[in-house]
Design an enzyme around this catalytic site. Structure first.
Site, PDB file in Angstrom:
ATOM      1  N   ASP A  76     105.637 115.075  88.156  1.00 53.00           N
ATOM      2  CA  ASP A  76     106.842 114.640  87.813  1.00 53.00           C
ATOM      3  C   ASP A  76     107.654 114.286  89.167  1.00 53.00           C
ATOM      4  O   ASP A  76     107.487 114.965  90.197  1.00 53.00           O
ATOM      5  CB  ASP A  76     107.699 115.218  86.722  1.00 53.00           C
ATOM      6  CG  ASP A  76     108.127 116.564  87.322  1.00 53.00           C
ATOM      7  OD1 ASP A  76     107.151 117.505  87.758  1.00 53.00           O
ATOM      8  OD2 ASP A  76     109.258 117.013  87.141  1.00 53.00           O
ATOM      9  N   GLU A 141     108.519 120.142  86.314  1.00 56.80           N
ATOM     10  CA  GLU A 141     109.152 120.797  87.544  1.00 56.80           C
ATOM     11  C   GLU A 141     110.518 120.545  87.830  1.00 56.80           C
ATOM     12  O   GLU A 141     111.287 121.259  88.072  1.00 56.80           O
ATOM     13  CB  GLU A 141     108.215 120.889  88.852  1.00 56.80           C
ATOM     14  CG  GLU A 141     108.436 122.116  89.835  1.00 56.80           C
ATOM     15  CD  GLU A 141     109.556 121.668  90.620  1.00 56.80           C
ATOM     16  OE1 GLU A 141     109.901 122.476  91.501  1.00 56.80           O
ATOM     17  OE2 GLU A 141     110.068 120.184  90.743  1.00 56.80           O
TER      18      GLU A 141
END
Length: 385
Positions: A76, A141
């Site tokens: 991400d 994350e």
């Protein structure tokens, strides 16, 4: 002079970036990585957990010895709040000279792509890994670590000896980083008309009392050998609904960058003591809630992994003075070491650590290509003890 192989490496990174994953959609990138692994005979598993979120885990190695080395990163990115502010398409992977611009170019698709290439190229070269080389790419994350937390609960780190996190470090080797502890303080008061404040209890005053005391809550925290002083901040305050009503509710959110010398449990104890003291000595009523608790990660610079990584970085990052450093940021390693606190961890990746999360984020092509070589040398050096 860039080779045809270099051009293919660059194209792979551009493809990673063009798959947009701002706080989500990791499943598309995971499937793309899986396709690359399929083409090279690498065993993997995609772990989907709804709403287009997915982790991917792969392994190679002969497993003749118990050593397990992990290369890990997150799929991400943060969002792009203002596309118009960018000089380059934030998902176009545009190259200007040695710079490649895009959201996630530095944080951290360049490091992730380099890890995928490390697996593929080691397989193509026929390099035999005596133990296990594991690849872990996580979801989320940047916002709550749901991917790493899910994998940790599944026991992904229990057999791991060493871990390389591919965040941008400009080629430097990070051997220790802080944990990150997020919390909320809720203040309950009593509402009344603003013309008669003496009849109520202003919940915002309760927050103000906490803010004043929080400045000294950690005065006695010891200085960590590697990470130095504890860092703490109050970053969000909410409260009040109408200008002529004394607010009966307010809340704030704080962040603490924890160290092994003053770890997450010490932080919990210190904040709870402050809240208890306020509740016992004033009319304010505060409640303390833990939002997220990621632990600090420290590995001695004398450890084999750190030494191998330093040597590999010095060899492959040309024209740089490679440093062994620490930093205050956190990584998924904070989650994985919950399941196994004995993992040796380093953070090592390409440019540019100073522009992560910023407008016109970029990495450099030269550092990205150097990172692929560095990771391959780290793997070989780690297993050739």
């Amino acid at each position: 002079m860039r080779t045809e192989e270099d051009s293919e490496r660059i194209k792979l990174l551009q493809n990673f970036i063009k798959i947009q994953t701002p706080n989500g959609n990791e499943v598309e990138l995971a499937k793309y990585i899986g396709k690359l692994f399929d083409e090279n005979g690498i065993s993997y598993k995609i772990d989907e957990f709804g709403d287009k979120r997915a982790n991917i885990v792969a392994e190679i190695g002969e497993k003749k010895v118990d050593d397990v080395l992990v290369l890990t990163g997150h799929q991400d990115t943060v969002t792009v709040p203002d596309v118009a502010a960018w000089s380059h398409d934030p998902f176009g992977a545009e190259i200007v000279g040695d710079k490649l611009y895009s959201r996630g170019a530095a944080d951290m698709k360049s490091g992730l792509a380099a890890q995928v290439l490390t697996f593929i190229e080691l397989v193509k070269e026929g390099y035999q890994i005596p133990g296990t080389l594991r690849f872990i790419a996580t979801a989320g994350e940047e916002a709550g670590t749901p991917g790493a937390t899910r994998l940790n609960e599944q026991g992904i780190s229990k057999d791991v000896n060493a871990m390389l996190v591919g965040e941008a470090t400009d080629g430097n080797v990070v051997y220790a980083h802080c944990g990150s502890f997020n919390y909320k303080i809720q203040s309950k008061g009593k509402s009344t008309h603003s013309s008669t404040p003496e009849l109520g209890i202003n919940a915002l005053d309760g927050l103000n009392e906490y803010i004043n005391r929080e400045k000294h809550t950690f005065d006695d925290a010891p200085v960590d050998e590697y990470l130095g002083e504890l860092v703490h901040s109050i970053t969000v305050i909410k409260g009040g609904d109408q200008v002529n009503i004394i607010p009966e509710y307010g809340e704030l959110i704080g962040n603490v960058r924890t160290t092994l010398a003053f770890d997450n449990q010490h932080v919990v104890d210190a904040i709870q003591k402050t809240v208890d003291d306020i509740n016992a000595t004033t009319d304010y009523q505060l409640t303390f809630k833990v939002l997220h608790s990621w632990h600090p990660v420290e590995t001695s610079p004398e450890k084999h992994l750190v030494q191998v990584a330093e040597k590999a970085a010095e060899k492959n990052y040309k024209g740089r003075d490679i440093q062994l450093i620490t930093y205050k940021g956190g990584t998924d390693a904070s989650v994985f070491t919950k399941g196994n606190p004995n993992i040796d961890v380093i953070v090592l990746g390409p440019d540019n650590a100073s522009v992560v999360h910023q407008t016109d984020e970029f990495t450099t092509i030269s550092s990205y290509l150097d990172t692929v070589k560095t990771y391959k040398d780290v793997v070989k050096g780690y297993f050739e003890k």
